[in-house]
Structure formats: structure tokens, C-alpha cells
Design an enzyme around this catalytic site. Structure first.
Site, PDB file in Angstrom:
ATOM      1  N   LYS A 111      10.988   4.674  60.899  1.00 53.28           N
ATOM      2  CA  LYS A 111      12.268   5.144  59.354  1.00 53.28           C
ATOM      3  C   LYS A 111      11.392   6.669  59.378  1.00 53.28           C
ATOM      4  O   LYS A 111      10.070   7.080  59.701  1.00 53.28           O
ATOM      5  CB  LYS A 111      11.348   4.772  58.760  1.00 53.28           C
ATOM      6  CG  LYS A 111      13.021   5.012  57.205  1.00 53.28           C
ATOM      7  CD  LYS A 111      12.400   5.092  55.619  1.00 53.28           C
ATOM      8  CE  LYS A 111      11.409   6.015  55.157  1.00 53.28           C
ATOM      9  NZ  LYS A 111      12.037   8.054  55.136  1.00 53.28           N
ATOM     10  N   GLU A 124      -2.797   7.036  58.243  1.00 52.80           N
ATOM     11  CA  GLU A 124      -3.345   8.536  58.290  1.00 52.80           C
ATOM     12  C   GLU A 124      -2.844   8.698  57.465  1.00 52.80           C
ATOM     13  O   GLU A 124      -1.483   9.268  56.792  1.00 52.80           O
ATOM     14  CB  GLU A 124      -2.458   9.007  59.816  1.00 52.80           C
ATOM     15  CG  GLU A 124      -3.075   8.653  60.900  1.00 52.80           C
ATOM     16  CD  GLU A 124      -4.113   8.264  61.381  1.00 52.80           C
ATOM     17  OE1 GLU A 124      -4.526   9.248  60.840  1.00 52.80           O
ATOM     18  OE2 GLU A 124      -4.552   7.960  62.319  1.00 52.80           O
ATOM     19  N   CYS A 155      -2.643  17.981  57.956  1.00 48.79           N
ATOM     20  CA  CYS A 155      -3.402  16.950  57.009  1.00 48.79           C
ATOM     21  C   CYS A 155      -4.867  17.297  57.380  1.00 48.79           C
ATOM     22  O   CYS A 155      -5.755  17.134  56.816  1.00 48.79           O
ATOM     23  CB  CYS A 155      -3.223  15.806  57.332  1.00 48.79           C
ATOM     24  SG  CYS A 155      -2.756  15.329  59.290  1.00 48.79           S
ATOM     25  N   GLU A 204      -4.948  18.482  47.956  1.00 47.42           N
ATOM     26  CA  GLU A 204      -4.993  18.401  49.658  1.00 47.42           C
ATOM     27  C   GLU A 204      -3.555  19.770  49.104  1.00 47.42           C
ATOM     28  O   GLU A 204      -2.838  18.840  48.449  1.00 47.42           O
ATOM     29  CB  GLU A 204      -4.537  17.920  50.035  1.00 47.42           C
ATOM     30  CG  GLU A 204      -3.282  17.947  51.484  1.00 47.42           C
ATOM     31  CD  GLU A 204      -2.966  16.498  52.692  1.00 47.42           C
ATOM     32  OE1 GLU A 204      -2.378  15.784  51.933  1.00 47.42           O
ATOM     33  OE2 GLU A 204      -3.574  16.818  53.591  1.00 47.42           O
TER      34      GLU A 204
HETATM   35  P1  NAD Z   1       5.444  10.771  51.121  1.00 46.69           P
HETATM   36  O1  NAD Z   1       3.645   9.474  52.041  1.00 46.69           O
HETATM   37  O2  NAD Z   1       5.762  10.789  49.992  1.00 46.69           O
HETATM   38  O3  NAD Z   1       6.247  10.271  52.402  1.00 46.69           O
HETATM   39  C1  NAD Z   1       5.753   9.997  53.948  1.00 46.69           C
HETATM   40  C2  NAD Z   1       6.682   8.962  54.353  1.00 46.69           C
HETATM   41  O4  NAD Z   1       7.048   8.071  53.781  1.00 46.69           O
HETATM   42  C3  NAD Z   1       8.402   9.438  54.118  1.00 46.69           C
HETATM   43  O5  NAD Z   1       8.929   9.158  55.322  1.00 46.69           O
HETATM   44  C4  NAD Z   1       8.696   8.600  52.731  1.00 46.69           C
HETATM   45  O6  NAD Z   1      10.201   8.323  53.173  1.00 46.69           O
HETATM   46  C5  NAD Z   1       8.109   7.728  52.981  1.00 46.69           C
HETATM   47  N1  NAD Z   1       7.647   6.177  51.936  1.00 46.69           N
HETATM   48  C6  NAD Z   1       8.069   6.876  50.506  1.00 46.69           C
HETATM   49  N2  NAD Z   1       7.721   6.246  49.732  1.00 46.69           N
HETATM   50  C7  NAD Z   1       7.152   4.955  50.550  1.00 46.69           C
HETATM   51  C8  NAD Z   1       7.322   3.528  49.621  1.00 46.69           C
HETATM   52  N3  NAD Z   1       7.369   3.460  48.177  1.00 46.69           N
HETATM   53  N4  NAD Z   1       7.407   2.781  51.020  1.00 46.69           N
HETATM   54  C9  NAD Z   1       7.479   3.288  51.966  1.00 46.69           C
HETATM   55  N5  NAD Z   1       7.488   4.133  52.393  1.00 46.69           N
HETATM   56  C10 NAD Z   1       8.080   5.154  52.189  1.00 46.69           C
HETATM   57  O7  NAD Z   1       5.188  12.101  51.747  1.00 46.69           O
HETATM   58  P2  NAD Z   1       5.897  13.055  51.380  1.00 46.69           P
HETATM   59  O8  NAD Z   1       6.590  13.409  49.952  1.00 46.69           O
HETATM   60  O9  NAD Z   1       6.347  13.174  52.864  1.00 46.69           O
HETATM   61  O10 NAD Z   1       4.295  14.510  50.745  1.00 46.69           O
HETATM   62  C11 NAD Z   1       4.154  14.675  50.465  1.00 46.69           C
HETATM   63  C12 NAD Z   1       2.598  14.619  50.532  1.00 46.69           C
HETATM   64  O11 NAD Z   1       1.724  14.180  51.564  1.00 46.69           O
HETATM   65  C13 NAD Z   1       2.065  16.191  51.306  1.00 46.69           C
HETATM   66  O12 NAD Z   1       2.284  17.286  49.735  1.00 46.69           O
HETATM   67  C14 NAD Z   1       0.943  15.945  51.597  1.00 46.69           C
HETATM   68  O13 NAD Z   1       0.039  16.352  51.018  1.00 46.69           O
HETATM   69  C15 NAD Z   1       0.325  14.946  52.495  1.00 46.69           C
HETATM   70  N6  NAD Z   1       1.067  14.789  53.434  1.00 46.69           N
HETATM   71  C16 NAD Z   1       0.591  14.043  55.005  1.00 46.69           C
HETATM   72  C17 NAD Z   1       0.727  14.249  56.291  1.00 46.69           C
HETATM   73  C18 NAD Z   1      -0.357  13.852  57.045  1.00 46.69           C
HETATM   74  O14 NAD Z   1      -0.482  13.853  58.382  1.00 46.69           O
HETATM   75  N7  NAD Z   1      -1.099  12.853  56.389  1.00 46.69           N
HETATM   76  C19 NAD Z   1       1.127  14.309  55.809  1.00 46.69           C
HETATM   77  C20 NAD Z   1       2.935  14.698  55.079  1.00 46.69           C
HETATM   78  C21 NAD Z   1       2.983  15.080  53.818  1.00 46.69           C
END
Ligand code: NAD
Length: 495
Positions: free
Chosen positions: A186, A260, A295, A397
Site C-alpha cells: 500500500k 521502521e 527518520c 521528531e
Molecule cells: P503515517 O504513519 O500516518 O503513514 C505511513 C503509512 O501508513 C501510509 O501509507 C498511511 O496510509 C498508512 N496508514 C495510516 N494509518 C494507517 C492504519 N490505521 N493502518 C494501516 N496503515 C495506515 O505517517 P505520515 O502521516 O505519512 O507521516 C507522519 C509522521 O510519520 C512524519 O511526520 C514522521 O514523523 C513519520 N514518518 C516516518 C517515516 C520513517 O521513515 N520512519 C516515514 C514517513 C513518516
């Protein structure tokens, strides 16, 4: 065979409103879509298919159906196909780099093209590891042949973030596929098209149903995928909060997960460090050219007092010299923040920092003056001094171009501050003293520690953190064996 498309706008339109399920491009079952923007202008560039539980069912059925035949192939033949995926993608590096720059706002020259190239290389690397899917023989009894074999898990669900979508997808699915699993991916809402294009291209190499890709909202599409009855493993990169939800869903089903999550990575600069190298390392380590959206970003920089002022002066000068602009322009070093909500989050943190007593905010580089970019999600990189390690900006973060430089007197003080965090993803130490370096390597509480350099994650190296940074490793042979296979124990009587 699909030819490279150099116009990323045309490609985004062409990839609108589809998933890839069972080898075919198809619309979401309800036909729903959501808009995707170019963060450099805030204009809509296309509409991604808004998948839901029914689409998840369809993709899971395809992956489940394809898995036994995929797993039954000779391991090296599977590996050759995965390596062929790398070769196929290598011919599309420019196209994928441009599409990624368009949808994520990451500059083409400094970030997006490089990411597309590492994407291709990651498939080549893992393709070559197929013959390493070995078990063991165990000297258990002279009357028995005791051994283990490695078996695939089944269907792997991979949930992606937007910050390095191509690379982070490759680190998940290339090892999963080589190990004999099939995958349902996804994409992140903000960056659906680059990974969709990868999946479309790889349908020309892989049997149908082996690699399926959905786009959609987290709760509507990610949640049913993580909790699907046929998922054998979930691998997730994203926020800590969502990581917890995914972990809970996996716990209900008792399937393994790799998470991660975030970081607040320390960089310790001792007074004997090579100043110029350390400053260059801070620029690359903080991922300023990725707007800090990493990250592993070196978002807390501890500098021994004797070097502090010179370090700050040189760091500000270096970051100031970076050119902010259109991500697709070859002259651009720094592009944009990915989305309006992430832009608002970064601004909120900047306000908190600027209002902190004793803090100085060194804003660097210049916002672009091109009127075509007036609605772009640009943010000047900011280097804070005068903030304590327990300040919000040093604990949470931010995922933006914001770092804090903190002076220290003794090495022990630096180690204590570096480890005073809930995260444990990465860390670096900068010194000419080997004993100090080796001591820090032992004591830094992080999954990835470097001395006198600050490289990004590379295939071949295990990558993953401790604490709130997540669970499990990705990127290496051992990560593939540990996280994408079962070890089955077999006893054969010789009597
Ligand atoms: P997020 O965790 O909301 O989204 C990451 C993925 O998870 C997306 O594909 C999203 O659609 C999916 N997702 C969201 N809710 C879900 C659920 N209930 N069940 C399963 N999947 C779900 O992150 P974001 O909103 O894209 O970013 C927010 C924060 O996350 C950033 O500010 C940053 O701090 C962190 N982040 C970290 C990394 C990393 O590499 N560790 C990468 C992106 C974001």
C-alpha cells in the site's frame, strides 16, 4: 515493453485512478479517487485510486493464488527474476526520479534521481542472494539427520511512507520476493505514482499476482490490509502512532511485523574532530536536501564547546549556500515539504523553537522567487542554538529541515544527552581519537552507528532501530533470512 516517459506530469495523469492487482491495472472497486498534488505549486497532478477493504481482498486473493508457484520455483531462478527487475528499473531511473521529484517535492539532482538508482540496485543486490536461503545441519544424533530449511512466510503486506517511497519499498519487497513470498503493497497517500509505476513496469518481469499494489487512505486501505486474515507478515514504515496500530493488528493475528518508525538521531562532534568534514557530515546527515524528511536525520547535534561557535558558523554558511527551488530544476538542491499538513507541522515546531527563551534560529537559504512557485510548500532550513536537550524540538521528531546544535563540555555529558531519547535509530561520533570513537560505538543506543561519516541507508547493511524507532531490520541478507522466512526443523531417522 513500456518505454520511459520523460514527462512526469503526463505519467502522473496516465497512472491516475488505478491499482495493480493480479498483473493488471484496474480501478478501485468503487471507482473512488483522491487528489495528489505537486508540492512545488500545490496544483493537482492526478488522482490516485482510493482503495478499500474490497480492493484489499482482491489483491490478497491474487497474491495468495500466486504464492505457491512462486515459492516452488528454483531459488536461483526466482533470484534471477528479481535481479531482472533491477535491470528493468535501471532503464527507467530518469523517469522514476522525475516522477518522484514531482510528487514528493524532493529535488531531482540531489535526491530523487539518486533514490531511483538505489531502487534498481536494491533489486539487483537481493536477486543475487537467492542461493543464500540456506538451512543448517545439526549434529543432534548419529541415528538421525537433523536439519533446518528456510521457507517463505506466504503473503507479505508492505505499508509505505512518502519520504523515500521507492527505496523503502525496495528494501521491503525485493527480499520478500527472493525468499518466495508474494506481496501486496500500500503506497502512501502523498506519493502513490512512483511506486505504482515500478509495479507496472515489473509486471513485465514477474508472474502475475506476485507483486500487487494498492493506493488509498490509511484507515480505509492500510488498516484492512494489516489485519487481513491471509497476511503472513506486515512490514511498515511510518509514524510511531500508526506503527502501534499496525503492531496491534498483527498481534490479533499473531503474525510477525517489522516496524521502521521515527528517530531523533544524535551527532556528537568532539573538539578534536575534523571541523570541515564534520560540518559536511551535518549537512548530509541532517538530510537538508531532503528537507530533513528522514527518520535518520541528525536532528540533535552535540558539539564540544571549543568547536561550537566555529561549527555553527560553518554549518549556517554551508546550508545557506544551498539553492531552494523547483524540484525538477537541475540547479535545485532543496525542494519542498511533501504536503500541506506536514508543512503546517514544521511551521508549528518552528514557532515553538523561536519562542523558546534563549534560543537563536539561524534561517538559511532563500525561498524561491519564481512566481510559478508562490504556492509551493517551501520552508527555509533552520539551525537552532541555545535549546536544551529536553526541549520539545530536541525530543520530538519534526520531519522537517530543523536541527538543534547543543554545546557540551565533557564526552560523558554528550553520551548521556545523546541517549536521553525514546528513539534509537541512528547516531554518529566525530573524533580523531580511536578510543573515544570505539567507546561511543558501544554506548550509543541506536541500530546504526557511524564514525566520522553520515551515510544514508544502503542495501547490504542491516537497518532498523531500537525503542520507539521500531522492531526488526531491513536491507541485508540477515534481515531477509530473519524477517521473510520461517526456519523449519526436520529430523530424519536413519535407522
Ligand atoms: P503515517 O504513519 O500516518 O503513514 C505511513 C503509512 O501508513 C501510509 O501509507 C498511511 O496510509 C498508512 N496508514 C495510516 N494509518 C494507517 C492504519 N490505521 N493502518 C494501516 N496503515 C495506515 O505517517 P505520515 O502521516 O505519512 O507521516 C507522519 C509522521 O510519520 C512524519 O511526520 C514522521 O514523523 C513519520 N514518518 C516516518 C517515516 C520513517 O521513515 N520512519 C516515514 C514517513 C513518516
Amino acid at each position: 515493453m513500456l518505454e520511459p516517459v520523460t514527462d512526469p506530469f503526463a505519467l502522473a495523469r496516465a497512472l491516475s485512478a488505478v491499482h495493480v492487482i493480479d498483473g493488471r491495472l484496474c480501478a478501485a472497486h468503487g471507482g473512488a479517487t483522491f487528489d495528489v498534488i505537486n508540492p512545488a505549486t500545490s496544483k493537482v497532478i492526478g488522482a490516485a485510486a482510493a482503495g478499500d477493504a474490497t480492493d484489499v481482498d482482491r489483491a490478497m486473493a491474487a497474491a495468495k493464488g500466486a504464492q505457491p508457484a512462486w515459492a516452488a520455483m528454483k531459488a536461483r531462478d526466482r533470484g534471477k527474476l528479481v535481479a531482472a527487475c533491477g535491470a528493468r528499473l535501471a532503464a527507467h531511473v530518469e523517469e522514476l526520479g522525475r516522477l518522484t521529484a514531482l510528487e514528493t517535492g524532493k529535488a531531482l539532482r540531489t535526491e530523487s534521481r539518486v533514490e531511483a538508482s538505489v531502487l534498481a540496485d536494491t533489486f539487483v543486490y537481493f536477486g543475487g542472494l537467492a542461493s543464500e536461503l540456506c538451512g543448517e545441519t545439526i549434529p543432534f544424533s548419529p541415528d538421525m539427520l537433523a536439519m533446518t530449511v528456510r521457507e517463505p512466510l506466504g503473503v507479505v503486506a508492505a505499508i509505505l511512507p512518502w519520504n523515500a517511497p521507492l527505496l523503502l519499498m525496495a528494501l521491503k519487497i525485493a527480499p520478500a520476493l527472493v525468499a518466495g513470498n508474494t506481496v501486496v503493497v500500500k503506497s502512501a497517500e502523498e506519493a502513490p505514482f512512483g511506486v505504482l509505476r515500478v509495479c507496472q513496469l515489473l509486471q513485465e518481469v514477474l508472474p502475475k499476482g506476485v507483486f500487487n499494489l494498492l493506493s488509498g487512505m490509511g484507515p480505509a486501505c492500510g488498516a484492512p490490509l494489516a489485519s487481513h486474515r491471509d497476511v503472513a507478515k506486515v512490514t511498515f514504515t511510518g509514524s510511531v502512532e500508526t506503527g502501534r496500530l499496525v503492531y496491534r493488528a498483527a498481534a490479533e493475528k499473531l503474525v510477525p511485523v517489522t516496524l521502521e518508525l521515527g528517530g531523533k538521531s544524535p551527532m556528537i562532534v568532539m573538539a578534536d574532530a575534523d571541523l570541515e568534514r564534520a560540518v559536511a557530515g551535518a549537512v548530509s546527515g541532517m538530510r537538508f536536501t531532503r528537507q530533513g524528511q528522514s527518520c535518520t536525520a541528525a536532528s540533535r547535534i552535540f558539539v564540544q564547546r571549543a568547536l561550537h561557535d566555529a561549527f555553527v558558523e560553518q554549518l549556517v554558511a554551508r546550508v545557506d549556500a544551498l539553492v531552494m527551488g523547483d524540484p525538477l530544476d537541475e540547479r535545485t538542491d532543496i525542494g519542498t515539504i511533501v504536503s500541506p499538513s506536514q508543512h503546517a507541522t514544521v511551521q508549528r515546531y518552528l514557532k515553538i523553537g523561536r519562542e523558546a527563551p534563549g534560543a537563536t534560529a539561524h534561517a538559511c537559504s532563500r525561498l524561491p522567487e519564481d512566481p510559478a512557485l508562490k504556492d509551493g510548500l517551501f520552508v527555509q532550513p533552520v539551525i537552532f542554538t541555545g535549546l536544551a536537550n529536553d526541549h520539545t524540538l530536541c525530543r520530538e521528531e519534526i520531519f522537517g529541515p530543523v536541527t538543534c546544535v547543543i554545546a557540551f563540555d565533557t564526552y560523558e555529558e554528550a553520551i548521556a544527552m545523546a541517549n536521553d531519547t525514546d528513539f534509537g535509530l541512528a547516531g554518529t561520533i566525530w573524533t580523531r581519537d580511536l578510543r573515544t570513537a570505539m567507546d561511543a560505538v558501544k554506548r550509543l543506543h541506536a541500530g546504526f552507528v557511524q564514525v566520522n561519516q553520515n551515510l544514508v541507508v544502503q542495501p547490504m547493511l542491516s537497518y532498523g532501530g531500537f525503542g520507539q524507532s521500531g522492531i526488526g531490520k531491513e536491507g541485508s541478507l540477515s534481515a531477509m533470512l530473519d524477517h521473510f522466512t520461517h526456519r523449519k526443523t526436520i529430523l530424519i531417522s536413519m535407522l
